[in-house]
Design a protein around this motif. Structure first.
Motif, mmCIF file in Angstrom:
data_model
loop_
_atom_site.group_PDB
_atom_site.id
_atom_site.type_symbol
_atom_site.label_atom_id
_atom_site.label_comp_id
_atom_site.label_asym_id
_atom_site.label_seq_id
_atom_site.Cartn_x
_atom_site.Cartn_y
_atom_site.Cartn_z
ATOM 1 N N CYS A 1 0.846 -1.201 0.000
ATOM 2 C CA CYS A 1 0.000 0.000 0.000
ATOM 3 C C CYS A 1 0.881 1.250 0.000
ATOM 4 N N ILE A 2 0.627 2.174 -0.907
ATOM 5 C CA ILE A 2 1.462 3.377 -0.985
ATOM 6 C C ILE A 2 1.219 4.340 0.173
ATOM 7 N N GLU A 3 0.187 4.092 0.959
ATOM 8 C CA GLU A 3 -0.088 4.940 2.124
ATOM 9 C C GLU A 3 0.604 4.423 3.380
ATOM 10 N N CYS A 4 0.519 3.103 3.619
ATOM 11 C CA CYS A 4 1.054 2.570 4.881
ATOM 12 C C CYS A 4 2.087 1.466 4.698
ATOM 13 N N GLY A 5 2.255 0.962 3.469
ATOM 14 C CA GLY A 5 3.244 -0.067 3.209
ATOM 15 C C GLY A 5 2.786 -1.484 3.460
ATOM 16 N N SER A 6 1.551 -1.670 3.950
ATOM 17 C CA SER A 6 1.049 -3.019 4.213
ATOM 18 C C SER A 6 0.918 -3.810 2.913
ATOM 19 N N GLN A 7 1.049 -5.135 3.030
ATOM 20 C CA GLN A 7 0.914 -5.988 1.856
ATOM 21 C C GLN A 7 -0.482 -5.840 1.264
ATOM 22 N N LEU A 8 -0.534 -5.761 -0.048
ATOM 23 C CA LEU A 8 -1.813 -5.550 -0.725
ATOM 24 C C LEU A 8 -2.546 -6.861 -0.975
ATOM 25 N N HIS A 9 -3.866 -6.793 -0.825
ATOM 26 C CA HIS A 9 -4.744 -7.893 -1.206
ATOM 27 C C HIS A 9 -5.809 -7.399 -2.192
ATOM 28 N N GLY B 1 1.298 6.872 -7.821
ATOM 29 C CA GLY B 1 2.251 5.891 -8.323
ATOM 30 C C GLY B 1 2.040 4.478 -7.828
ATOM 31 N N GLY B 2 0.786 4.087 -7.574
ATOM 32 C CA GLY B 2 0.552 2.714 -7.147
ATOM 33 C C GLY B 2 -0.854 2.482 -6.636
ATOM 34 N N VAL B 3 -0.969 1.560 -5.700
ATOM 35 C CA VAL B 3 -2.263 1.109 -5.199
ATOM 36 C C VAL B 3 -2.400 1.452 -3.720
ATOM 37 N N ILE B 4 -3.543 2.005 -3.372
ATOM 38 C CA ILE B 4 -3.898 2.220 -1.973
ATOM 39 C C ILE B 4 -4.710 1.014 -1.533
ATOM 40 N N GLY B 5 -4.263 0.354 -0.493
ATOM 41 C CA GLY B 5 -4.932 -0.851 -0.036
ATOM 42 C C GLY B 5 -6.223 -0.566 0.706
ATOM 43 N N SER B 6 -7.041 -1.601 0.834
ATOM 44 C CA SER B 6 -8.292 -1.466 1.586
ATOM 45 C C SER B 6 -8.011 -1.131 3.043
ATOM 46 N N CYS B 7 -6.787 -1.382 3.488
ATOM 47 C CA CYS B 7 -6.392 -1.055 4.857
ATOM 48 C C CYS B 7 -6.484 0.443 5.123
ATOM 49 N N CYS B 8 -6.358 1.255 4.080
ATOM 50 C CA CYS B 8 -6.386 2.712 4.238
ATOM 51 C C CYS B 8 -7.646 3.329 3.649
ATOM 52 N N GLY B 9 -8.622 2.511 3.368
ATOM 53 C CA GLY B 9 -9.880 3.014 2.837
ATOM 54 C C GLY B 9 -9.834 3.158 1.331
ATOM 55 N N LEU B 10 -10.926 2.815 0.667
ATOM 56 C CA LEU B 10 -10.990 2.828 -0.789
ATOM 57 C C LEU B 10 -11.707 4.084 -1.275
#
Length: 244
Positions: A150-158, A167-176
């Motif tokens: 995740c480009i916001e927090c660095g957590s692994q993306l699912h 420049g990438g994907v924001i994970g559901s961990c940081c809200g969609l």
């Protein structure tokens, strides 16, 4: 001033009754526009100017630009230009270079990659090769995408949503963001597979379903448009395939 360069022909257009203006990507000079006199005549150099072929060129640098003196084929591209799908996807790769890369800015890594990509395009799925090549070209042009964390927090993306600007994907961990392109876990896996395409191995790892590939292509095209700022004529074919 004469010079010899190793070159890959990206595209060519007619100029006058018998000539062409060709765009090459060269190892020594980067992208070059070259006037090719007489190349449309049967007795001229037209047979040597195969799209996506690897050539040894002798050119004359003049005040108004480059002029082709001699051309010798090092690797032909008959298996590409004799196949409509391969030609179409090859044109997408070539146009990405033309749009994303400035003239006369050499990068040997990109030249070597293009040579390999067009070799692979002759023997593997052109649709998958083109998608993988576009991600690599974006990376080499300085627009690589983060698709693993995740480009916001660095957590692994699912799963997540695309932030082309980030420049990438924001994970559901940081809200969609509901307004951003959504990326499912299956689509994300395809994007990661394309980004890590095994260019120097015999086959691509795993299988990709048509549905997941279509969704991955939509994400890729959105990202490409954002960073190029221009429409691709050749991408009309790519987009039609993505809507199947």
């Amino acid at each position: 001033m004469d010079m010899n360069v190793s070159a890959i022909l990206l595209s060519a257009r007619d100029s006058g009754a018998a000539d062409r203006i060709a765009i090459f990507f060269t190892k020594e000079q980067g992208k070059m526009r070259v006037f090719c006199p007489g190349s449309r005549r049967k007795s001229g150099r037209g047979g040597l100017l195969q799209p996506f072929a690897l050539l040894d060129l002798q050119v004359d640098r003049q005040r108004e630009g480059y002029r082709l003196l001699e051309a010798r084929t090092l690797r032909d591209s008959q298996n590409i230009w004799s196949d409509w799908d391969r030609m179409s996807y090859g044109a997408v790769i070539a146009e990405a270079i033309d749009i994303l890369w400035p003239e006369e800015e050499a990068q040997e890594e990109l030249f070597d990659f293009l040579d390999r990509a067009f070799e692979v395009l002759e023997i593997r799925s052109p649709r998958i090769v083109a998608g993988a090549a576009l991600w690599k070209i974006l990376e080499l042009a300085g627009f690589g995408a983060e698709l693993t964390g995740c480009i916001e927090c660095g957590s692994q993306l699912h799963e997540g949503c695309l932030s082309a600007e980030g420049g990438g994907v924001i994970g559901s961990c940081c809200g969609l963001d509901p307004l951003a392109p959504q990326i499912s876990q299956e689509t994300l896996q395809v994007l990661q597979t394309l980004q890590n395409y095994p260019w120097d191995e015999k086959e691509i790892s795993g299988s990709i379903s048509g549905k997941d590939l279509i969704e991955a292509e939509k994400i890729l095209l959105h990202y490409l448009y954002h960073h190029s700022g221009r429409n691709f004529r050749s991408l009309e074919f790519f987009q039609k395939q993505s809507n199947i």
